[in-house]
Design a protein around this motif. Structure first.
Motif, PDB file in Angstrom:
ATOM      1  N   ASP A   1       0.826  -1.204   0.000  1.00  0.00           N
ATOM      2  CA  ASP A   1       0.000   0.000   0.000  1.00  0.00           C
ATOM      3  C   ASP A   1       0.863   1.258   0.000  1.00  0.00           C
ATOM      4  O   ASP A   1       0.567   2.221  -0.728  1.00  0.00           O
ATOM      5  N   VAL A   2       1.939   1.249   0.764  1.00  0.00           N
ATOM      6  CA  VAL A   2       2.821   2.418   0.825  1.00  0.00           C
ATOM      7  C   VAL A   2       3.492   2.655  -0.530  1.00  0.00           C
ATOM      8  O   VAL A   2       3.497   3.786  -1.046  1.00  0.00           O
ATOM      9  N   PHE A   3       4.080   1.608  -1.115  1.00  0.00           N
ATOM     10  CA  PHE A   3       4.726   1.756  -2.417  1.00  0.00           C
ATOM     11  C   PHE A   3       3.718   2.191  -3.484  1.00  0.00           C
ATOM     12  O   PHE A   3       4.037   2.991  -4.362  1.00  0.00           O
ATOM     13  N   TRP A   4       2.522   1.651  -3.417  1.00  0.00           N
ATOM     14  CA  TRP A   4       1.470   1.950  -4.384  1.00  0.00           C
ATOM     15  C   TRP A   4       1.088   3.428  -4.315  1.00  0.00           C
ATOM     16  O   TRP A   4       0.910   4.094  -5.338  1.00  0.00           O
ATOM     17  N   ARG A   5       0.986   3.955  -3.116  1.00  0.00           N
ATOM     18  CA  ARG A   5       0.569   5.348  -2.933  1.00  0.00           C
ATOM     19  C   ARG A   5       1.713   6.335  -3.162  1.00  0.00           C
ATOM     20  O   ARG A   5       1.519   7.420  -3.719  1.00  0.00           O
ATOM     21  N   GLN A   6       2.916   5.988  -2.723  1.00  0.00           N
ATOM     22  CA  GLN A   6       4.008   6.949  -2.695  1.00  0.00           C
ATOM     23  C   GLN A   6       5.074   6.722  -3.761  1.00  0.00           C
ATOM     24  O   GLN A   6       5.882   7.620  -4.017  1.00  0.00           O
ATOM     25  N   GLY A   7       5.087   5.536  -4.373  1.00  0.00           N
ATOM     26  CA  GLY A   7       6.140   5.233  -5.328  1.00  0.00           C
ATOM     27  C   GLY A   7       7.404   4.755  -4.633  1.00  0.00           C
ATOM     28  O   GLY A   7       7.611   4.998  -3.435  1.00  0.00           O
ATOM     29  N   TYR A   8       8.256   4.081  -5.387  1.00  0.00           N
ATOM     30  CA  TYR A   8       9.483   3.534  -4.795  1.00  0.00           C
ATOM     31  C   TYR A   8      10.392   4.644  -4.289  1.00  0.00           C
ATOM     32  O   TYR A   8      10.877   4.613  -3.157  1.00  0.00           O
ATOM     33  N   GLU A   9      10.618   5.650  -5.146  1.00  0.00           N
ATOM     34  CA  GLU A   9      11.529   6.725  -4.758  1.00  0.00           C
ATOM     35  C   GLU A   9      10.966   7.602  -3.652  1.00  0.00           C
ATOM     36  O   GLU A   9      11.714   8.169  -2.858  1.00  0.00           O
ATOM     37  N   GLY A  10       9.649   7.723  -3.610  1.00  0.00           N
ATOM     38  CA  GLY A  10       9.027   8.569  -2.601  1.00  0.00           C
ATOM     39  C   GLY A  10       8.826   7.880  -1.269  1.00  0.00           C
ATOM     40  O   GLY A  10       8.280   8.487  -0.338  1.00  0.00           O
ATOM     41  N   THR A  11       9.250   6.622  -1.168  1.00  0.00           N
ATOM     42  CA  THR A  11       9.060   5.850   0.064  1.00  0.00           C
ATOM     43  C   THR A  11      10.379   5.678   0.803  1.00  0.00           C
ATOM     44  O   THR A  11      11.343   5.147   0.253  1.00  0.00           O
ATOM     45  N   ALA A  12      10.413   6.149   2.028  1.00  0.00           N
ATOM     46  CA  ALA A  12      11.594   5.983   2.884  1.00  0.00           C
ATOM     47  C   ALA A  12      11.429   4.741   3.737  1.00  0.00           C
ATOM     48  O   ALA A  12      10.319   4.249   3.956  1.00  0.00           O
TER      49      ALA A  12
ATOM     50  N   SER B   1       2.887   2.892 -12.957  1.00  0.00           N
ATOM     51  CA  SER B   1       3.567   4.058 -12.380  1.00  0.00           C
ATOM     52  C   SER B   1       5.067   3.821 -12.233  1.00  0.00           C
ATOM     53  O   SER B   1       5.869   4.727 -12.488  1.00  0.00           O
ATOM     54  N   HIS B   2       5.476   2.615 -11.871  1.00  0.00           N
ATOM     55  CA  HIS B   2       6.901   2.365 -11.670  1.00  0.00           C
ATOM     56  C   HIS B   2       7.645   2.076 -12.973  1.00  0.00           C
ATOM     57  O   HIS B   2       8.878   2.087 -12.983  1.00  0.00           O
ATOM     58  N   ALA B   3       6.931   1.857 -14.054  1.00  0.00           N
ATOM     59  CA  ALA B   3       7.598   1.709 -15.351  1.00  0.00           C
ATOM     60  C   ALA B   3       8.049   3.056 -15.896  1.00  0.00           C
ATOM     61  O   ALA B   3       8.925   3.118 -16.753  1.00  0.00           O
ATOM     62  N   HIS B   4       7.464   4.135 -15.382  1.00  0.00           N
ATOM     63  CA  HIS B   4       7.747   5.463 -15.925  1.00  0.00           C
ATOM     64  C   HIS B   4       8.385   6.411 -14.924  1.00  0.00           C
ATOM     65  O   HIS B   4       9.085   7.338 -15.317  1.00  0.00           O
ATOM     66  N   ALA B   5       8.140   6.211 -13.633  1.00  0.00           N
ATOM     67  CA  ALA B   5       8.501   7.232 -12.656  1.00  0.00           C
ATOM     68  C   ALA B   5       9.889   7.065 -12.048  1.00  0.00           C
ATOM     69  O   ALA B   5      10.373   7.982 -11.411  1.00  0.00           O
ATOM     70  N   CYS B   6      10.519   5.913 -12.215  1.00  0.00           N
ATOM     71  CA  CYS B   6      11.811   5.680 -11.574  1.00  0.00           C
ATOM     72  C   CYS B   6      12.914   6.481 -12.256  1.00  0.00           C
ATOM     73  O   CYS B   6      12.985   6.560 -13.480  1.00  0.00           O
ATOM     74  N   GLY B   7      13.796   7.062 -11.451  1.00  0.00           N
ATOM     75  CA  GLY B   7      14.917   7.826 -11.973  1.00  0.00           C
ATOM     76  C   GLY B   7      16.138   6.962 -12.219  1.00  0.00           C
ATOM     77  O   GLY B   7      16.097   5.733 -12.056  1.00  0.00           O
TER      78      GLY B   7
ATOM     79  N   ASP C   1      18.757   6.392 -10.563  1.00  0.00           N
ATOM     80  CA  ASP C   1      19.291   5.641  -9.427  1.00  0.00           C
ATOM     81  C   ASP C   1      18.501   4.373  -9.138  1.00  0.00           C
ATOM     82  O   ASP C   1      18.878   3.592  -8.253  1.00  0.00           O
ATOM     83  N   THR C   2      17.396   4.205  -9.845  1.00  0.00           N
ATOM     84  CA  THR C   2      16.558   3.027  -9.603  1.00  0.00           C
ATOM     85  C   THR C   2      16.310   2.266 -10.908  1.00  0.00           C
ATOM     86  O   THR C   2      15.237   1.722 -11.129  1.00  0.00           O
ATOM     87  N   ASP C   3      17.320   2.219 -11.747  1.00  0.00           N
ATOM     88  CA  ASP C   3      17.184   1.538 -13.036  1.00  0.00           C
ATOM     89  C   ASP C   3      16.847   0.060 -12.859  1.00  0.00           C
ATOM     90  O   ASP C   3      16.128  -0.517 -13.675  1.00  0.00           O
ATOM     91  N   THR C   4      17.384  -0.570 -11.824  1.00  0.00           N
ATOM     92  CA  THR C   4      17.111  -2.003 -11.650  1.00  0.00           C
ATOM     93  C   THR C   4      15.640  -2.244 -11.305  1.00  0.00           C
ATOM     94  O   THR C   4      15.059  -3.237 -11.742  1.00  0.00           O
ATOM     95  N   ILE C   5      15.046  -1.320 -10.550  1.00  0.00           N
ATOM     96  CA  ILE C   5      13.628  -1.427 -10.227  1.00  0.00           C
ATOM     97  C   ILE C   5      12.794  -1.265 -11.485  1.00  0.00           C
ATOM     98  O   ILE C   5      11.863  -2.042 -11.753  1.00  0.00           O
ATOM     99  N   ARG C   6      13.111  -0.264 -12.279  1.00  0.00           N
ATOM    100  CA  ARG C   6      12.373  -0.027 -13.525  1.00  0.00           C
ATOM    101  C   ARG C   6      12.498  -1.230 -14.452  1.00  0.00           C
ATOM    102  O   ARG C   6      11.523  -1.664 -15.067  1.00  0.00           O
TER     103      ARG C   6
END
Length: 219
Positions: free
Chosen positions: A20-31, A109-115, A117-122
């Protein structure tokens, strides 16, 4: 810790809260602090049970695909190709614009929003999306072989068409588009679905589409 023993927690419930946290905030926006607070555990417990943040996100992807997005797998079992497409679109609307889940699609959202530094996630997300599109293409190839699609139909193009529609639905849902408007989008898309063509009426001079592997996008 209480009495020297580690605090007990439900891993499944904790994973759902992380999703739920990742879904709402995104990978980069989640601490990590967001995750530990939502999951009700401390960092050592998180690392021990799920690994680091990237490991946890991969487990969340598994949970998302096998849980909230399981309708996409079930849709491939519908008896006709158009019912497959309809089930994918209606399921996407229910998931991305429903009252009990965050708006939008975790995969889109994570196919497009990752920068950078998170290429492996994308790359991980794109690989899973590509696998899903390939499975749909295979299902539509079977539909054409069974006569459920016209002989001149292009299963790969249709698979990309359906994927583009459901991605668009998810994006519009994230933008606040209401359920009824999303349903109208799906209805319009389904009106363009190729009708069955009798073999005697098909243009047999046109070469049949030959399937090629579905490749991930490079940009």
């Amino acid at each position: 810790m209480v009495g020297g023993r580690p605090r007990q927690f439900d891993p499944d419930a904790a994973l759902n809260r992380a999703m739920d946290v990742f879904w709402r905030q995104g990978y980069e926006g989640t601490a990590l602090s967001d995750l530990t607070e939502a999951m009700g555990i401390n960092r050592p417990s998180l690392y021990a049970a799920f690994g680091n943040k990237e490991d946890l996100f991969r487990k969340v992807l598994d949970r998302y695909i096998e849980g909230p997005r399981a309708f996409a797998t079930h849709a491939l079992n519908r008896p006709t190709a158009v019912e497959v497409a309809e089930a994918l679109m209606s399921g996407t609307i229910a998931l991305t614009a429903g009252p009990n889940t965050p708006r939008g699609c975790l995969l889109v959202s994570h196919a497009h929003a990752c920068g950078p530094d998170t290429d492996t996630i994308r790359a991980e997300v794109i690989a899973r999306r590509t696998s899903s599109t390939a499975a749909l293409c295979h299902r539509l190839e079977r539909a054409r072989a069974e006569g459920d699609l016209p002989i001149e139909a292009d299963p790969k193009a249709l698979a990309y068409f359906v994927t583009a529609i459901i991605d668009g639905i998810a994006t519009q849902a994230a933008n606040g588009c209401n359920h009824e408007d999303l349903r109208h989008i799906s209805e319009l898309a389904l009106r363009m679905w190729p009708a069955r063509t009798p073999v005697w009426a098909a243009d047999l001079s046109r070469p049949l589409y030959r399937s090629r592997p579905v490749r991930a996008a490079t940009s």
